[in-house]
Design a protein around this motif. Structure first.
Motif, PDB file in Angstrom:
ATOM      1  N   ASP A  64       0.832  -1.445  -0.112  1.00  0.00           N
ATOM      2  CA  ASP A  64      -0.063   0.006   0.140  1.00  0.00           C
ATOM      3  C   ASP A  64       0.814   1.252  -0.001  1.00  0.00           C
ATOM      4  O   ASP A  64       0.331   2.303  -0.085  1.00  0.00           O
ATOM      5  N   GLU A  65       2.119   1.041  -0.117  1.00  0.00           N
ATOM      6  CA  GLU A  65       3.006   2.299  -0.026  1.00  0.00           C
ATOM      7  C   GLU A  65       3.329   2.669  -1.477  1.00  0.00           C
ATOM      8  O   GLU A  65       3.932   3.859  -1.897  1.00  0.00           O
ATOM      9  N   LEU A  66       3.117   1.748  -2.384  1.00  0.00           N
ATOM     10  CA  LEU A  66       3.453   2.032  -3.949  1.00  0.00           C
ATOM     11  C   LEU A  66       2.231   2.995  -4.486  1.00  0.00           C
ATOM     12  O   LEU A  66       1.086   2.936  -4.548  1.00  0.00           O
ATOM     13  N   SER A  67       2.649   3.842  -5.071  1.00  0.00           N
ATOM     14  CA  SER A  67       1.706   4.959  -5.963  1.00  0.00           C
ATOM     15  C   SER A  67       2.425   4.951  -7.449  1.00  0.00           C
ATOM     16  O   SER A  67       3.471   5.199  -7.524  1.00  0.00           O
ATOM     17  N   PHE A  68       1.304   5.055  -8.312  1.00  0.00           N
ATOM     18  CA  PHE A  68       1.423   5.158  -9.695  1.00  0.00           C
ATOM     19  C   PHE A  68       0.993   6.318 -10.479  1.00  0.00           C
ATOM     20  O   PHE A  68      -0.137   6.768  -9.762  1.00  0.00           O
ATOM     21  N   GLY A  69       1.602   6.964 -11.421  1.00  0.00           N
ATOM     22  CA  GLY A  69       1.011   7.879 -12.043  1.00  0.00           C
ATOM     23  C   GLY A  69       1.168   7.558 -13.605  1.00  0.00           C
ATOM     24  O   GLY A  69       1.739   6.675 -14.042  1.00  0.00           O
ATOM     25  N   LYS A  70       1.022   8.737 -14.496  1.00  0.00           N
ATOM     26  CA  LYS A  70       1.028   8.653 -16.078  1.00  0.00           C
ATOM     27  C   LYS A  70       1.730   9.859 -16.413  1.00  0.00           C
ATOM     28  O   LYS A  70       1.226  10.986 -15.810  1.00  0.00           O
ATOM     29  N   ARG A 102       1.791   7.423 -20.331  1.00  0.00           N
ATOM     30  CA  ARG A 102       2.635   6.357 -19.905  1.00  0.00           C
ATOM     31  C   ARG A 102       2.692   6.159 -18.455  1.00  0.00           C
ATOM     32  O   ARG A 102       3.221   7.119 -17.686  1.00  0.00           O
ATOM     33  N   PRO A 103       2.467   5.077 -17.961  1.00  0.00           N
ATOM     34  CA  PRO A 103       2.646   4.836 -16.536  1.00  0.00           C
ATOM     35  C   PRO A 103       3.975   4.851 -15.932  1.00  0.00           C
ATOM     36  O   PRO A 103       5.041   4.566 -16.653  1.00  0.00           O
TER      37      PRO A 103
END
Length: 552
Positions: free
Chosen positions: A285-291, A296-297
């Motif tokens: 739950d610490e991982l965060s992703f954006g684009k 592009r992720p």
């Protein structure tokens, strides 16, 4: 305004059309891709207003005004992207392989009863010529002889049929000779030692062919998605991440949901396993992703990892694959792009010759000549392989640079004919074979891995192998910002490729003497080198669930 001469459809029919609009608009609203004019959008609102009038006011001047303002029909266009997300499939030049379905909902009675029903028509895509186009329409039931029905269900059935027809290969699809057609089940799923070296990209590839479609139905998959990504639904400020998770369930076909789920799991499982192997403390739950603005992720948090990591995902037929690379420092960050394609003749093409015609705008004159030489020599399968050679290398490159599907591939030339050795052994000479807008550059390197067809009963590849290509190159400031004033990311026909060509340094650093084009590796060779890890979909899901359990 002159009142329309034809009378309106019945209130029940009009209400059904309003319901159709609301359902379809809601489905397409997530990506903002629905194409509708302001006049048609206003007509929908006027129709709702008309149907909301009290019965006692019908015939009043106001109701007559609203009634007479309604047009003969409401029209809109639905873009359909069978190759959405990180999927990598051929397109022609600046036109991506997007289908456009025109929808017309009549509001007034026509000359015949059929004129009062919804009509669907497919715009002729520039990347698909006849007879492939006719076969696509036939597969989707867009022939006039088919009995029609109205409503959102018909639209969605047609969208699904078009996607399936565009994506799926027929059982008699041709495969290229000279490559093993053995399936993955004949080999071990090697679990290599953890590779955390900053000197080479790593590839994880997931075989989805053994994952039952029944596990990706809405009823079965939604609880799994909720378990895997429950924490992300509660996070604030993770718009891109939430949309990516929600998009899994928006796909109509079960196989597309499976691919989307695998694409989300791959970077998460990789990062948590890497942390565990290194003895680092990192929770699911610490991982965060954006684009990026091109879609592009990328990893957004934790920042100390995000500043070193680049990854890229692709999928086609039986495989979902991810290339990742950890650089030694932010200043030396390397970017990766990846593409995978099943070596089958697309079912909508009759031969490699027609395929070359379809793909003509994506190749330079010299590249087309190289493909044509094989076809004219009677080696049509070799011509097909050459087309896929060019496509996979170009796709991996443009995904590395961060250009979207609208990019003109003819601006890139890869002189594979200048390489030494037969196909599996070919390698570039001392000089570079890559040209960007006519300028030679040695700043990008390519690695090719040959994957077998999937081992499961759901394999779509008819025993044919897949070609996977990874491109490594330098990280430019322009990867997350416009390269020139006014550029719009994947509207990148304006992208200054010569600037990239002039500004790059060797992609892997001065200590590495990698060839720009390296000999292809079999999947077994890549596993033995520790640069490839193969998964089955069920094992990847289980790994994700176990990591979440450990996190709790």
């Amino acid at each position: 305004m002159t009142p329309p001469t034809s009378s309106l459809l019945s209130p029940e029919e009009l209400a059904a059309h309003v319901d159709t609009c609301h359902q379809v608009f809601q489905i397409w609203s997530g990506d903002g891709e629905l194409i509708i004019t302001k006049e048609d959008e206003q007509a929908v609102q006027q129709l709702v207003q008309y149907l909301s009038l009290p019965v006692k006011t019908l015939g009043s001047p106001e109701s007559v005004r609203v009634r007479d303002s309604l047009p003969a029909a409401i029209s809109f266009t639905l873009p359909i992207s069978p190759f959405a997300g990180e999927i990598s499939s051929p397109s022609a030049g600046a036109e991506s392989r997007t289908l456009r379905l025109d929808v017309r909902l009549p509001l007034r009675k026509g000359a015949t009863p059929a004129d009062s029903h919804m009509t669907l028509s497919l715009q002729d895509p520039p990347w698909l010529a006849s007879p492939g186009l006719e076969k696509l329409k036939e597969a989707a039931g867009l022939d006039l002889s088919t009995e029609k029905h109205d409503g959102a269900a018909r639209i969605m059935d047609t969208v699904e049929a078009l996607s399936e027809a565009a994506l799926e290969s027929q059982p008699d699809g041709k495969s290229a000779p000279g490559l093993s057609s053995a399936r993955l089940g004949e080999y071990d799923l090697v679990d290599p030692s953890p590779t955390t070296s900053a000197s080479s990209a790593q590839v994880w590839a997931v075989d989805i062919s053994s994952w039952p479609q029944s596990r990706s139905t809405t009823a079965a998959l939604q609880p799994l998605v909720d378990r895997l990504f429950a924490h992300e639904a509660d996070e604030i400020g993770l718009k891109d991440q939430k949309q990516s998770v929600a998009k899994v369930m928006r796909y109509m076909r079960e196989v597309d949901r499976t691919r989307a789920l695998a694409a989300l799991l791959l970077p998460r499982v990789m990062l948590l396993e890497r942390a565990k192997q290194r003895g680092d403390v990192l929770g699911w739950d610490e991982l965060s992703f954006g684009k990026t603005k091109e879609g592009r992720p990328h990893l957004a948090f934790p920042p100390d990892i995000a500043c070193l990591l680049d990854y890229n995902v692709t999928h086609d037929s039986d495989w979902v694959a991810m290339a990742s690379r950890f650089s030694s420092s932010p200043a030396e960050k390397v970017r990766v792009g990846i593409d995978v394609m099943s070596i089958n003749l697309p079912h909508y093409e009759e031969s490699a010759t027609t395929f070359l015609e379809t793909m003509g705008e994506t190749t330079t004159k010299t590249e087309s000549k190289w493909v044509q030489e094989a076809i004219q020599a009677g080696e049509e399968d070799e011509g097909l392989r050459r087309l896929y050679d060019l496509w996979t290398h170009k796709e991996a490159l443009t995904k590395n640079i961060g250009l979207g599907m609208g990019f003109d591939f003819a601006r890139v030339e890869i002189g594979l004919w200048d390489c030494e050795g037969v196909r599996e052994e070919r390698q570039s000479k001392s000089g570079a074979v890559l040209k960007l807008d006519g300028q030679t550059t040695n700043g990008y390197t390519f690695k090719e891995i040959v994957l077998p067809a999937g081992a499961g009963p759901g394999s779509e590849q008819n025993g044919a192998p897949s070609q996977l290509v990874v491109c490594e190159g330098p990280w430019h400031v322009g990867h997350r910002e416009p390269l020139a004033s006014g550029e719009q990311g994947d509207q990148s026909n304006k992208t200054d490729l010569q600037r990239l060509a002039r500004g790059v340094t060797p992609a892997v650093g001065p200590e590495d003497t990698s060839l720009q084009i390296a000999p292809a590796r079999s999947h077994a060779e890549a596993q033995a080198e520790g640069i490839l890890r193969l998964w089955k979909m069920e094992d990847l899901v289980a790994a994700g669930e176990k990591l979440i359990e450990d996190n709790n």
